[in-house]
Design a protein around this motif. Structure first.
Motif, PDB file in Angstrom:
ATOM      1  N   THR A 146      -8.798 -63.375  28.404  1.00  0.00           N
ATOM      2  CA  THR A 146      -7.667 -64.205  28.804  1.00  0.00           C
ATOM      3  C   THR A 146      -6.651 -63.464  29.669  1.00  0.00           C
ATOM      4  N   ASP A 150      -1.981 -71.835  25.474  1.00  0.00           N
ATOM      5  CA  ASP A 150      -1.025 -71.389  26.501  1.00  0.00           C
ATOM      6  C   ASP A 150      -1.733 -71.298  27.860  1.00  0.00           C
ATOM      7  N   GLU A 151      -0.982 -70.882  28.887  1.00  0.00           N
ATOM      8  CA  GLU A 151      -1.550 -70.945  30.245  1.00  0.00           C
ATOM      9  C   GLU A 151      -2.717 -69.986  30.448  1.00  0.00           C
ATOM     10  N   LYS A 152      -2.860 -69.006  29.538  1.00  0.00           N
ATOM     11  CA  LYS A 152      -3.985 -68.065  29.673  1.00  0.00           C
ATOM     12  C   LYS A 152      -5.235 -68.571  28.965  1.00  0.00           C
ATOM     13  N   PHE A 206      -4.254 -77.827  28.466  1.00  0.00           N
ATOM     14  CA  PHE A 206      -2.939 -77.217  28.297  1.00  0.00           C
ATOM     15  C   PHE A 206      -1.932 -78.183  27.678  1.00  0.00           C
ATOM     16  N   GLU A 207      -2.265 -79.485  27.686  1.00  0.00           N
ATOM     17  CA  GLU A 207      -1.286 -80.474  27.217  1.00  0.00           C
ATOM     18  C   GLU A 207      -1.538 -80.937  25.793  1.00  0.00           C
TER      19      GLU A 207
END
Lengths: 327, 372
Positions: free
Chosen positions: B132, B348-350, B334-335
């Motif tokens: 990640t 999370d974004e990773k 992501f949502e």
């Protein structure tokens, strides 16, 4: 060329000797502990290497299935010990029976493997028998994996911690002590077998010249079978002892142990029995010192480097006889 | 006779060639890949069973986007080179999303294939930071916290709770084990106050570990930390005890679970390890454990609930995106917030999980029990 190699040899020995003496003076106990650890490891290698070297001495075959015979010995001991343990038998009786069963089973496997995989190929090119040996090794591994389990199995030690040994247990454990003593006894018995008994004499004769031995009335097939049986018995003893030492086994333990023992046998001069013992001890002790004073990451690299070095300067091993042969 | 034999041989081979898989058009194919044979099998089987039960539950509710889910299974035996082959096979079999793999090294290798095929992959067990943090695996998500978080927990606990001044770090030279110990080393160096007296790798499956054990003893380490799996750990733990070395053994999630305690027996007593948070208070967690007990006749393994959560997350992303399109699903990942057996989790974004973490366990009376 000759003077260069002698000079190089002396230089290397000198450097190693200097560091050995320095470390010995700095921390003698640690030096000694590593020595004993290496001796234990070498003893185990020796018990397995004997099988390689005896078989090679007689029929010039690298029996790659030998590591699997070692694994089967350990597996048998585990099964016998678990069953008898459930029945609540005395620990000493369990230990003896586990050893006996392991030896009997391994011998039976060694005997059968020879009859199935090598005897039909005795007059075939050497490479065919070698491939057959590798096939046998894979077969036995997978057979045990499928018939038993692929997982690691706990091996509760058959050798208890001796009470009288407690003050020295931090230097060398009871199991390690047992390994070293057992190996010495096995070596002496094997020496007697080969030097002084009829079958031993027949083995030596067969190793020297199979055709001549047969002409003189020795049943060569029986001698070869006997060699496999003796080699398997020592491997089984090694298997049970190392399982007691590390406390777990699975179907794959024979591979690495067999490979190391094979290196040891080549190092000492394959075909020579004292050579196999010497090679095993040299390998075990130098691996132990290497891990102890340098980096354990490169332990195997080091083991193989020793092999390469020795084979450059003595192509037939430390105690090997000179004759050009291809494996 | 000989020609008959040839005819049969040709017939058999042609059957092999023409036995192409029949395509069923209206299922969603999900592949579960991981180590399900060999000595690390318990880890992979636990994750696979999580995916299996999740698929059953989802299918009972109508599947994904109205289509039933079909589960494909792949076994990588924890080897990167095998993982690549398995990944290629699963992709050519028509897998549309992946749950797996288990071993980090295998996941990293296999993900080259999945990334090229535009497939999302959710792992229940691969904790390596490389997955990640490098940005090379945009299609990767996981339901287990990463090694970085785990390493911080380990170093904090060793320094503040065990009050150790000297530690030895031993690993098995693999992606997972060595990576873990390097993170631990970096953390100790950043924190200061703890001296690393030994940093060594050992050969997996070696005949004997007594030399490294003597070395640990000479280093006077109060805590010996291990990066690797349970079988080598149990050999080292036994030898440490037999050689009367006074040090506390501390491992990561590679030695968590009953595999280790069974193997090491009485020698496991007092060993510390970090592992996924104990979320057994969660209602869904308990319900799933009962289902597992009913279906397989034993308690769930280490990554069972994480495997279930992977499948849930992928299904939820597909539903949210309204299609199986890669970009839409990735954006949806992501949502979403998933009501998983680990509690409500998101990403999370990773691609790392939010809402599930690690805790420290200790072997007391032959079982791992949470201590912090």
């Amino acid at each position: 060329m000759r003077w260069i190699s002698i000079g190089l040899g002396l230089a290397v020995t000198g450097v190693i000797g200097f560091f050995a003496v320095r470390e010995l003076l700095i921390d003698p106990l640690y030096f000694f502990e590593l020595f004993l650890g290496g001796l234990t490891r070498g003893s185990i290698y020796a018990l397995i290497a004997l099988g390689y070297t005896m078989v090679y001495g007689i029929i010039q075959l690298i029996n790659f299935a030998h590591g699997e015979i070692y694994m089967i010995g350990a597996m048998t001991a585990l099964i016998v010990a678990s069953v008898l343990g459930l029945w609540g038998w005395n620990t000493a009786v369990i230990a003896i029976l586990a050893f006996v069963f392991a030896i009997v089973y391994s011998c039976a496997y060694g005997f059968t493997v020879e009859k199935i995989a090598y005897k039909p190929l005795r007059h075939a090119p050497r490479l065919s028998a070698l491939i057959s040996a590798i096939g046998m090794s894979l077969f036995l591994q997978n057979y045990v994996m499928l018939a038993q389990t692929p997982e690691y199995l706990p091996f509760r030690t058959l050798i208890p911690d001796f009470h009288f040994w407690e003050p020295y247990a931090h230097i060398i454990t009871s199991v390690e002590l047992t390994i070293i003593i057992t190996t010495v006894i096995v070596m002496i018995l094997l020496g007697i077998l080969i030097k002084f008994t009829r079958i031993g004499k027949a083995m030596r004769a067969t190793a020297q010249d199979k055709v001549m031995a047969a002409l003189l009335g020795i049943n060569v097939n029986n001698v070869i079978s006997a060699t496999f049986v003796v080699g398997s018995a020592t491997a089984a003893i090694g298997g049970v002892l190392i399982a007691c030492h590390v406390g777990q086994i699975n179907f794959f333990i024979g591979f690495l142990a067999g490979l190391k023992a094979f290196i040891a046998a080549v190092l000492g001069g394959i075909g020579s029995i004292p050579g196999a013992v010497l090679g095993s001890l040299v390998l075990g002790i130098s691996e132990s010192y290497f891990t102890g004073y340098f980096w354990s990451e490169y332990e195997d690299v080091f083991a193989f480097s020793i092999l390469v070095l020795i084979l450059i300067f003595r192509p037939s091993g430390i105690l090997g006889k000179h004759d050009a042969q291809k494996v | 006779m000989k020609s008959l034999f040839k005819v049969i041989a040709v017939a058999v081979f042609s059957m092999i060639v023409f036995a192409a898989p029949g395509f069923a058009a209206d299922t969603v194919k999900v592949a579960s890949a991981g180590v399900i044979s060999g000595d690390l099998a318990p880890y992979g089987i636990s994750a696979l069973r999580g995916a299996e039960i999740a698929v059953e539950d989802l299918n009972a509710k109508g599947g994904i986007l109205g289509k039933k889910i079909e589960l494909l299974v792949g076994d990588d035996v924890c080897k990167p080179e095998v993982a690549v082959n398995i990944a290629t096979k699963l992709v050519s079999d028509g897998a549309q999303m992946i749950v797996g793999h288990v071993c980090s090294g295998a996941t990293i290798a296999a993900n080259k294939i999945y990334k090229d095929a535009n497939l999302l992959i959710a792992s229940a067990a691969s904790t390596s930071d490389a997955l990640t943090f490098t940005g090379e695996h945009p299609n990767f998500f996981r339901t287990i916290a990463n090694d970085g978080a785990q390493a911080i927990l380990m170093t904090d606990f060793v320094k503040n709770e065990l009050k150790a001044k000297k530690v030895a770090l031993i690993h098995d030279k693999g992606d997972y084990g060595k990576g873990q110990m390097e993170l631990v080393r970096d953390n100790f160096e950043k924190m200061g106050g703890v001296e690393i007296v030994l940093f060594e790798g050992v050969t997996t499956g070696a005949v004997d570990y007594s030399a490294i054990v003597q070395k640990i003893k000479r280093s006077d380490a109060e805590v010996t930390m291990w990066g690797g799996y349970h079988s080598d750990a149990s050999k080292i733990v036994q030898l440490l005890e037999k050689k009367r070395v006074d040090t506390t053994f501390f491992g990561a999630d590679g030695i968590i679970g009953d595999n280790f305690t069974n193997l090491a027996g009485k020698y496991a007593e007092g060993v510390y390890a970090t592992g996924p948070n104990d979320t057994s208070g969660n209602a869904l967690y308990q319900e799933l454990s009962e289902k597992h007990q009913k279906k397989y006749g034993e308690d769930p393994g280490t990554f069972f609930h994480n495997g279930y959560a992977c499948m849930q997350a992928l299904a939820a992303a597909a539903e949210k995106a309204g299609s199986l399109d890669y970009d839409a699903m990735r954006a949806a990942m992501f949502e979403i917030t998933v009501d998983s057996p680990l509690g409500p989790i998101g990403f999370d974004e990773k691609g790392d999980v939010v809402g599930a973490g690690f805790s420290v366990y200790k072997v007391i009376d032959g079982k791992y029990q949470q201590v912090n």
